[in-house]
Design a protein around this motif. Sequence first.
Motif, PDB file in Angstrom:
ATOM      1  N   ARG A 143       0.857  -1.182   0.000  1.00  0.00           N
ATOM      2  CA  ARG A 143       0.000   0.000   0.000  1.00  0.00           C
ATOM      3  C   ARG A 143       0.897   1.236   0.000  1.00  0.00           C
ATOM      4  N   ASP A 144       0.667   2.127  -0.955  1.00  0.00           N
ATOM      5  CA  ASP A 144       1.428   3.379  -1.033  1.00  0.00           C
ATOM      6  C   ASP A 144       2.930   3.138  -1.082  1.00  0.00           C
ATOM      7  N   GLY A 145       3.338   2.083  -1.801  1.00  0.00           N
ATOM      8  CA  GLY A 145       4.753   1.811  -1.979  1.00  0.00           C
ATOM      9  C   GLY A 145       5.423   1.106  -0.821  1.00  0.00           C
ATOM     10  N   ARG A 146       4.660   0.700   0.192  1.00  0.00           N
ATOM     11  CA  ARG A 146       5.238   0.040   1.359  1.00  0.00           C
ATOM     12  C   ARG A 146       4.565  -1.304   1.599  1.00  0.00           C
ATOM     13  N   GLU A 147       5.351  -2.252   2.090  1.00  0.00           N
ATOM     14  CA  GLU A 147       4.807  -3.555   2.433  1.00  0.00           C
ATOM     15  C   GLU A 147       3.880  -3.413   3.631  1.00  0.00           C
ATOM     16  N   CYS A 148       2.795  -4.190   3.618  1.00  0.00           N
ATOM     17  CA  CYS A 148       1.814  -4.111   4.697  1.00  0.00           C
ATOM     18  C   CYS A 148       1.178  -5.491   4.896  1.00  0.00           C
ATOM     19  N   ASP A 149       0.374  -5.620   5.939  1.00  0.00           N
ATOM     20  CA  ASP A 149      -0.346  -6.867   6.156  1.00  0.00           C
ATOM     21  C   ASP A 149      -1.305  -7.114   4.989  1.00  0.00           C
TER      22      ASP A 149
END
Length: 293
Positions: A193-199
């Motif tokens: 999400r938004d260029g970042r790793e997330c759950d």
Amino acid sequence: MTETYCAAWERALYGPDGFYRRERPSAHFRTSVHASALFGQAIARLARRLEVTTVVDIGAGSGELGQVLRAEGLKVLDMELDDALPDRLHGLVVANEWLDNVPCEVVEWDDEGLPRYLLADLTPGPVVEGNDLRWLEKWWPGEPGDRAEVGVPRDQSWADVVSRLTAGSLAIAIDYGHVKASRPPYGTLTGFRDGRECDPAPDGTCDITAHVALDSLGGIILSQRDALRALGVSGARPSLELAQTDARRYLSELSSAGEAAELLDPAGLGGFGWVWTAADAATVRRASRALSA
């Protein structure tokens, strides 16, 4: 049965309010296409070596690869992630980071060594059976506590692409992945999400992805590093002498070398796999010559 994670994943990405109905992929993750035009130029070089004039871009996103290829004089057919494929595919077919977005079942082995489907909340559900179980036994055997992504839908999707190839055509699946000798014991499911790793919450708020079991697709596997180097991409820096004689050209070549280095980095994009399959033996031989470093 309560909904499996695979069903929730499918709805979260492609349902009426799914992530890909609302979002541009480039806003959330960076692919080789976004890293440098050198990637698209290498694909164009491969097309010319194969003597084809058309490239089919499966999972085209916003069409960034197509823009580079058209500038190289090629015809391009852009296919979105959930577009229906034409009956026949002709030329060079490229699926860059497509299969990782094909939802698949996620499983976990229980204390007795039985693989169980994970439900939408990632808690264990029913015991895995049928084709999924046979796939796990062949391609991704596990132990208690291990997780895996069952590659059946990816294999079927890729087999469908290959079945549509005309004589003289080549299909390449390009993705981050693994082979049987080095499967990750806890799987690779994640979100962006938004260029970042997330759950990887299957609620439509993020991209959901998992690495691809490259060897189960069939075909020949090369690393992106080897493939791009064979196609003329080099991270070599320009000589310092050029800086003294033509500073503008030096800076341009230095920037290009940096972009190439990112594409070739074995710990990053260069570690991606290229799985390629041709429609006929003659094309296999031509592709082998074109892609052999």
